[in-house]
Design an enzyme around this catalytic site. Structure first.
Site, PDB file in Angstrom:
ATOM      1  N   ASN A 176      54.193  22.502  71.879  1.00 18.01           N
ATOM      2  CA  ASN A 176      55.019  21.458  72.463  1.00 18.01           C
ATOM      3  C   ASN A 176      54.349  20.104  72.307  1.00 18.01           C
ATOM      4  O   ASN A 176      53.120  19.999  72.254  1.00 18.01           O
ATOM      5  CB  ASN A 176      55.294  21.735  73.941  1.00 18.01           C
ATOM      6  CG  ASN A 176      54.065  21.629  74.810  1.00 18.01           C
ATOM      7  OD1 ASN A 176      53.251  22.554  74.866  1.00 18.01           O
ATOM      8  ND2 ASN A 176      53.903  20.507  75.497  1.00 18.01           N
ATOM      9  N   CYS A 177      55.172  19.062  72.197  1.00 16.43           N
ATOM     10  CA  CYS A 177      54.663  17.690  72.228  1.00 16.43           C
ATOM     11  C   CYS A 177      55.137  17.085  73.548  1.00 16.43           C
ATOM     12  O   CYS A 177      55.444  17.813  74.486  1.00 16.43           O
ATOM     13  CB  CYS A 177      55.152  16.904  71.016  1.00 16.43           C
ATOM     14  SG  CYS A 177      56.943  16.705  70.954  1.00 16.43           S
ATOM     15  N   ILE A 178      55.245  15.779  73.629  1.00 12.50           N
ATOM     16  CA  ILE A 178      55.550  15.149  74.915  1.00 12.50           C
ATOM     17  C   ILE A 178      57.034  15.202  75.262  1.00 12.50           C
ATOM     18  O   ILE A 178      57.409  14.889  76.386  1.00 12.50           O
ATOM     19  CB  ILE A 178      55.073  13.683  74.949  1.00 12.50           C
ATOM     20  CG1 ILE A 178      55.757  12.869  73.843  1.00 12.50           C
ATOM     21  CG2 ILE A 178      53.567  13.605  74.831  1.00 12.50           C
ATOM     22  CD1 ILE A 178      55.429  11.397  73.900  1.00 12.50           C
TER      23      ILE A 178
END
Length: 512
Positions: free
Chosen positions: A27-29
């Site tokens: 996951n990223c932000i």
């Protein structure tokens, strides 16, 4: 009411085809990134309708589930354990799934995420480039929170260091030393071993054993590489050596781990399972390690040196006109790079420059791009009020605050890009701020968000032939943002005709 994050994660996993269909996840932000084993099991339309899912972007095997910055981390924490609990999915014939196959002209009345998906759909014709940039995104995006935190602690350590005479911590009092050593440890505890994290993530991304990828990153950092170079005549241990510890940086590590993935998979097929646990990792590191040390590190080192040379001749050029032009072009073209995903390639430049200088000059310049969009949006708001275009007004009001804080996607995909020309005028405005910031010599301790959120990272200024911590850097950065916004406003207000923002005949209009 508190959201049931595990239920959200469970529902997402169900539409992905179950845990057995997930090859890897990160996951990223703002989003979950999932690589599927069998794309035919993906229930795309159901996934789009899943509670709390804002948008789904997919090219079949790669699925990006947009949840937003406030939700993604909490859902991800529940999602990863589910991958270990659920049963394996039966494999069937792979079929490619395409999101928005009828992607066409962008529309103001569309959700900004839908417009973004349409843009991404059109980019799939460059599959080789898209694949490479996706690999970079999956390698670096999990590292960004730590990069930002480490950069901010580095800034604090540098500020505290100023309390010593002549910027020397040895002359400071005990209290100052305690804070300096603490903040510096928080910073260097990650940045000193960034290559290990890069190698580990690259291993996961390319299908190699992640710990062997980490091992290659550690080999690059080993002091004995410098000793080896001295013994065989490839250097004297200085920064100018052909080979030394750290040579090639993240560029070399990623290339080496990619090669490792090929060698390791080949050996696993050729060596019997009874001895593969011992022989495969040993032979893989022996072969790839030698190629890495005597080939990849040296070549990647020259590439890194070339990058630093180019950046130096742009950002520190004695002719201010060169710095102004370079800053203008960099900031003006940054958002088109983001749209194509090419901004992930810039992380290699950031890390290369930081390794050479201890700070980054490119990032403050490129961080101006979002401010130009904000200025353009304000100009469009004024024009839209005259024409009573409620759709455009709604889009701007919902997007401008995130834009000020450094989240530019809503403005780009719901306002400026659908209208076309404002996307260009916003870039022109951003270029003005970029030119100013580069001319003033502003540099950052790390990279990450843009807009006002990035202000704490902008603490370095080029003075008297070196980068020093200076409060003026913060001021110049804010002035750059203001200049970008004003430039975007003026260019948009005077170059965009009022009829450009007239409401469509099938859209409601009302006085405000």
């Amino acid at each position: 009411m508190e959201k049931d994050y595990k239920l959200i994660a469970t529902n997402i996993l169900k539409e992905l085809g179950g845990a057995g269909n997930v090859q890897s996840a990160s996951n990223c932000i703002t989003r979950l990134r999932i690589i599927l084993k069998n794309p035919s099991l993906l229930q795309l339309e159901n996934l789009k309708k899943t509670n709390s899912v804002m948008q789904v972007i997919s090219d079949g095997k790669i699925v990006q589930v947009v949840l937003g910055p406030s939700l993604v981390k909490k859902v991800a924490e529940q999602f990863y354990p589910l991958l270990k609990e659920a049963p394996t999915t039966t494999k069937t014939k792979t079929e490619k799934t395409i999101v928005n196959p009828d992607a066409s002209k962008l529309n103001l009345s569309s959700n900004w995420r839908e417009n973004k998906a349409k843009v991404k759909e059109k980019q799939k014709r460059f599959k080789w480039l898209s694949r490479g940039l996706r690999h970079l995104a999956n390698i670096f995006s999990p590292l960004i929170p730590a990069v930002i935190a480490a950069g901010m602690f580095a800034a604090l350590a540098s500020i505290v260091k100023q309390f010593g005479a002549n910027n020397d911590i040895a002359t400071a009092n005990q209290t100052v030393k305690v804070f300096y050593y603490l903040f510096n440890a928080f910073s260097t505890g990650f940045t000193s071993y960034l290559l290990l994290a890069t190698g580990y993530n690259a291993g996961k991304e390319f299908g190699a054993t992640p710990m062997l990828g980490l091992m290659l990153g550690g080999i690059c950092l080993a002091a004995d590489i410098t000793n080896l170079a001295v013994e065989i005549g490839l250097g004297d241990g200085s920064l100018n050596s052909i080979l030394r510890a750290g040579k090639g940086g993240v560029i070399g590590v990623i290339a080496a781990v990619w090669l490792l993935s090929i060698v390791e998979k080949f050996l696993q097929k050729k060596i019997k399972s009874s001895v593969s646990l011992v022989l495969v990792p040993f032979i893989s590191i022996l072969l790839v390690g030698c190629v890495y040390v005597f080939g990849i590190m040296i070549v990647a080192g020259y590439i890194s040196d070339g990058i630093v040379w180019i950046i130096t001749n742009l950002t520190l050029n004695s002719h201010i006109a060169v710095r102004l032009i370079a800053g203008f072009i960099g900031a003006a073209l940054f958002l088109p790079l983001v749209m194509t995903g090419m901004h992930w390639a810039l992380i290699g430049f950031y890390e290369t420059e930081k390794a050479a200088r201890g700070c980054i000059t490119l990032y403050p310049v490129l961080a101006m791009a979002g401010a130009g969009q904000v200025g353009a949006a304000i100009a469009l708001y004024i024009k839209a009020r005259k024409k009573k275009n409620t759709t455009l007004l709604t889009n701007i009001k919902a997007s401008v605050l995130p834009g000020i804080l450094g989240v530019g996607e809503p403005l780009v995909y719901s306002v400026t890009l659908p209208l076309g020309t404002p996307f260009i005028t916003a870039g022109l405005g951003a270029g003005i701020g970029g030119a100013f910031v580069m001319a003033m010599g502003v540099a950052s301790t790390a990279y990450g968000p843009s807009g006002l959120v990035a202000l704490p990272l902008m603490c370095y200024l080029y003075q008297d032939g070196q980068y020093v911590v200076s409060g003026l850097a913060y001021l110049y950065y804010v002035l750059g943002l203001l200049m970008s916004a004003i430039g975007g406003f003026i260019a948009t207000y005077f170059l965009i005709k009022d009829k450009k923002v007239e409401p469509q005949t099938d859209e409601p209009s009302a006085a405000l």
